[in-house]
Motif scaffolding. Structure first.
Motif, PDB file in Angstrom:
ATOM      1  N   UNK A 105       0.851  -1.193   0.000  1.00 33.87           N
ATOM      2  CA  UNK A 105       0.000   0.000   0.000  1.00 33.87           C
ATOM      3  C   UNK A 105       0.887   1.244   0.000  1.00 33.87           C
ATOM      4  N   UNK A 106       0.569   2.188  -0.863  1.00 37.85           N
ATOM      5  CA  UNK A 106       1.333   3.428  -0.958  1.00 37.85           C
ATOM      6  C   UNK A 106       0.542   4.580  -0.343  1.00 37.85           C
ATOM      7  N   UNK A 107       1.193   5.339   0.527  1.00 38.42           N
ATOM      8  CA  UNK A 107       0.561   6.499   1.150  1.00 38.42           C
ATOM      9  C   UNK A 107       0.723   7.707   0.245  1.00 38.42           C
ATOM     10  N   UNK A 108      -0.385   8.351  -0.085  1.00 33.58           N
ATOM     11  CA  UNK A 108      -0.360   9.548  -0.914  1.00 33.58           C
ATOM     12  C   UNK A 108      -0.972  10.697  -0.122  1.00 33.58           C
ATOM     13  N   UNK A 109      -0.102  11.443   0.532  1.00 27.52           N
ATOM     14  CA  UNK A 109      -0.538  12.538   1.391  1.00 27.52           C
ATOM     15  C   UNK A 109      -0.111  13.864   0.783  1.00 27.52           C
ATOM     16  N   UNK A 110      -1.081  14.738   0.544  1.00 22.89           N
ATOM     17  CA  UNK A 110      -0.799  16.064   0.000  1.00 22.89           C
ATOM     18  C   UNK A 110      -1.159  17.107   1.044  1.00 22.89           C
ATOM     19  N   UNK A 111      -0.235  18.039   1.294  1.00 19.28           N
ATOM     20  CA  UNK A 111      -0.482  19.073   2.297  1.00 19.28           C
ATOM     21  C   UNK A 111      -0.060  20.436   1.772  1.00 19.28           C
ATOM     22  N   UNK A 112      -0.613  21.461   2.338  1.00 16.18           N
ATOM     23  CA  UNK A 112      -0.161  22.840   2.115  1.00 16.18           C
ATOM     24  C   UNK A 112       0.408  23.304   3.441  1.00 16.18           C
ATOM     25  N   UNK A 113       1.719  23.356   3.541  1.00 16.67           N
ATOM     26  CA  UNK A 113       2.387  23.608   4.817  1.00 16.67           C
ATOM     27  C   UNK A 113       3.280  22.424   5.118  1.00 16.67           C
ATOM     28  N   UNK A 114       4.551  22.664   5.310  1.00 18.88           N
ATOM     29  CA  UNK A 114       5.525  21.575   5.424  1.00 18.88           C
ATOM     30  C   UNK A 114       5.283  20.660   6.622  1.00 18.88           C
ATOM     31  N   UNK A 115       4.607  21.153   7.656  1.00 20.03           N
ATOM     32  CA  UNK A 115       4.377  20.340   8.855  1.00 20.03           C
ATOM     33  C   UNK A 115       2.907  19.978   9.051  1.00 20.03           C
ATOM     34  N   UNK A 116       2.091  20.181   8.031  1.00 23.03           N
ATOM     35  CA  UNK A 116       0.659  19.915   8.180  1.00 23.03           C
ATOM     36  C   UNK A 116       0.385  18.430   8.412  1.00 23.03           C
ATOM     37  N   UNK A 117       1.191  17.568   7.832  1.00 22.00           N
ATOM     38  CA  UNK A 117       1.001  16.129   8.022  1.00 22.00           C
ATOM     39  C   UNK A 117       1.802  15.572   9.180  1.00 22.00           C
ATOM     40  N   UNK A 118       2.133  16.422  10.125  1.00 22.44           N
ATOM     41  CA  UNK A 118       2.968  16.032  11.261  1.00 22.44           C
ATOM     42  C   UNK A 118       2.348  14.881  12.049  1.00 22.44           C
ATOM     43  N   UNK A 119       3.167  13.879  12.351  1.00 24.99           N
ATOM     44  CA  UNK A 119       2.785  12.699  13.126  1.00 24.99           C
ATOM     45  C   UNK A 119       1.736  11.833  12.420  1.00 24.99           C
ATOM     46  N   UNK A 120       1.672  11.939  11.107  1.00 25.55           N
ATOM     47  CA  UNK A 120       0.760  11.081  10.351  1.00 25.55           C
ATOM     48  C   UNK A 120       1.180   9.621  10.539  1.00 25.55           C
ATOM     49  N   UNK A 121       0.295   8.741  11.005  1.00 25.19           N
ATOM     50  CA  UNK A 121       0.685   7.356  11.316  1.00 25.19           C
ATOM     51  C   UNK A 121       1.027   6.524  10.085  1.00 25.19           C
ATOM     52  N   UNK A 122       0.663   6.994   8.895  1.00 25.86           N
ATOM     53  CA  UNK A 122       0.926   6.236   7.679  1.00 25.86           C
ATOM     54  C   UNK A 122       2.149   6.741   6.918  1.00 25.86           C
ATOM     55  N   UNK A 123       2.865   7.686   7.511  1.00 31.47           N
ATOM     56  CA  UNK A 123       4.074   8.223   6.896  1.00 31.47           C
ATOM     57  C   UNK A 123       5.267   7.956   7.802  1.00 31.47           C
ATOM     58  N   UNK A 124       6.485   7.869   7.243  1.00 27.79           N
ATOM     59  CA  UNK A 124       7.670   7.654   8.069  1.00 27.79           C
ATOM     60  C   UNK A 124       7.862   8.804   9.056  1.00 27.79           C
ATOM     61  N   UNK A 179       9.341  11.826  10.802  1.00 25.94           N
ATOM     62  CA  UNK A 179      10.191  12.946  10.406  1.00 25.94           C
ATOM     63  C   UNK A 179      10.939  13.411  11.657  1.00 25.94           C
ATOM     64  N   UNK A 180      12.268  13.283  11.700  1.00 28.51           N
ATOM     65  CA  UNK A 180      13.038  13.633  12.912  1.00 28.51           C
ATOM     66  C   UNK A 180      12.792  15.064  13.383  1.00 28.51           C
ATOM     67  N   UNK A 181      12.666  15.995  12.455  1.00 29.55           N
ATOM     68  CA  UNK A 181      12.435  17.388  12.831  1.00 29.55           C
ATOM     69  C   UNK A 181      11.079  17.546  13.501  1.00 29.55           C
ATOM     70  N   UNK A 182      10.056  16.915  12.944  1.00 31.45           N
ATOM     71  CA  UNK A 182       8.716  16.998  13.523  1.00 31.45           C
ATOM     72  C   UNK A 182       8.655  16.282  14.864  1.00 31.45           C
ATOM     73  N   UNK A 183       9.353  15.172  14.969  1.00 33.00           N
ATOM     74  CA  UNK A 183       9.397  14.442  16.232  1.00 33.00           C
ATOM     75  C   UNK A 183      10.039  15.296  17.323  1.00 33.00           C
ATOM     76  N   UNK A 184      11.087  16.034  16.963  1.00 37.55           N
ATOM     77  CA  UNK A 184      11.751  16.919  17.921  1.00 37.55           C
ATOM     78  C   UNK A 184      10.830  18.055  18.348  1.00 37.55           C
ATOM     79  N   UNK A 185      10.041  18.572  17.398  1.00 38.18           N
ATOM     80  CA  UNK A 185       9.081  19.627  17.734  1.00 38.18           C
ATOM     81  C   UNK A 185       8.028  19.128  18.721  1.00 38.18           C
ATOM     82  N   UNK A 186       7.528  17.931  18.467  1.00 37.17           N
ATOM     83  CA  UNK A 186       6.527  17.352  19.361  1.00 37.17           C
ATOM     84  C   UNK A 186       7.113  17.116  20.747  1.00 37.17           C
ATOM     85  N   UNK A 187       8.342  16.613  20.811  1.00 41.52           N
ATOM     86  CA  UNK A 187       8.977  16.359  22.095  1.00 41.52           C
ATOM     87  C   UNK A 187       9.206  17.658  22.860  1.00 41.52           C
ATOM     88  N   UNK A 188       9.559  18.719  22.132  1.00 43.52           N
ATOM     89  CA  UNK A 188       9.752  20.021  22.774  1.00 43.52           C
ATOM     90  C   UNK A 188       8.450  20.520  23.395  1.00 43.52           C
TER      91      UNK A 188
END
Length: 326
Positions: free
Chosen positions: A196-215, A217-226
């Motif tokens: 199965x291929x995930x096809x996620x389209x967003x407007x905003x580089x972090x809009x899909x943050x923490x999407x469970x069907x996407x790998x 993202x270390x930067x987004x993970x760091x933001x969430x942890x902060x």
């Protein structure tokens, strides 16, 4: 001639009279009238029941029907906080604040007990309740507020409890869990296996943050942890301010661990053992307890169900992405 004699000797014709048809019509008409009367009676009954129901709803909406909280004699006010803390949930800021206002406004209130049995929940709702308790305590210094823990007072529940003058527990109560979490799942490896291929389209580089069907993202993970670390620090500050010098801090105090009631007293997380009845009788010195816990009306429940239905229709499903004190 013979046929005529046979007809005249027929029993059915012998017993028939000229007004037989008239009597039959009268019976049918009477039966119809009785049915109309019966239908009219049922109609009146249903209309009366509908009117009574609508009248009751109106009285409930206006607050004329409900639990009486106007005890004028001296008493201890009880407010139950039982369940998960969340907006519109079993324990929410609006309901608790309403209960606090009722308790403080009542001239017979000599003390308030917050009976807590909660695993935690929303840091926002817990924070609003904590702030309101502090505000009311400043306005009414003569009315003490005590938190009484039953089975569990963890995370968000404890966030609320530390706003009280003292915390009472049972020796087997669960207390603590001073931490914050944000949970979810990752399905990327499963998707690879099943093709199965995930096809996620967003407007905003972090809009899909923490999407469970996407790998991840270390930067987004760091933001969430902060963000979690900041909320955790807010929690720590609230506990330190609420417990003051009574708190015996160590390296595990704010790690998310929890303890039984007996141990929580040793750690300064609680003050003493005692039930709501004990606190009312021995501490507040008013054994008469009046329940000020907010009770939902029929209108409230209907509005909540309507709102939930609308939310489902709109596809609101971001709840799992919110930080949680539990």
């Amino acid at each position: 001639m013979q046929e005529e004699n046979q007809q005249s000797s027929d029993p059915k014709q012998v017993h028939q009279s000229p007004d037989w048809a008239i009597r039959t019509v009268e019976k049918i008409a009477l039966a119809g009238l009785q049915e109309q009367k019966s239908a009219r009676r049922w109609s009146i009954l249903f209309k009366s029941l509908t009117f009574i129901y609508l009248f009751f709803l109106l009285m409930t909406f206006l607050g004329w029907v409900g639990q009486s909280k106007n005890a004028s004699t001296a008493h201890t006010a009880l407010i139950d906080l039982s369940g998960v803390i969340e907006a519109g949930g079993a324990v929410n800021a609006d309901a608790v604040i309403s209960s606090l206002n009722d308790a403080y406004d009542n001239k017979g209130t000599k003390g308030i007990i917050l009976r807590i049995n909660s695993p935690g929940g929303s840091p926002v709702q817990a924070g609003i309740i904590n702030d309101e308790i502090h505000r009311q305590r400043k306005l009414h210094p003569e009315i003490p507020v005590y938190a009484v823990v039953e089975d569990i007072c963890a995370s968000g529940g404890y966030y609320i409890a530390v706003a009280a003058d003292k915390i009472f527990v049972d020796k087997a109560s669960i207390v603590g869990s001073i931490g914050v979490l944000m949970d979810g799942y990752g399905f990327t490896e499963v998707m690879k296996k099943v093709g199965v291929e995930r096809r996620l389209m967003t407007a905003g580089s972090n809009k899909g943050m923490l999407d469970p069907f996407s790998p991840v993202n270390p930067k987004q993970q760091a933001l969430a942890q902060s963000m979690l670390d900041q909320i955790h620090q807010q929690f720590i500050t609230v506990v330190r301010e609420g417990r003051g010098s009574r708190l015996k801090e160590n390296e595990e105090t704010f790690s998310g661990l929890f303890w039984n009631g007996e141990e929580s007293i040793k750690l300064g997380l609680a003050d003493a053992q005692g039930s709501a009845e004990y606190v009312a009788r021995e501490v507040i010195k008013e054994s008469d307890i009046v329940d000020f816990t907010y009770q939902e009306t029929v209108v409230d429940r209907f509005a909540k169900k309507l709102g939930a239905s609308m939310a489902q229709e709109l596809g609101v499903s971001a709840k799992n992405l919110l930080p949680t004190l539990r």
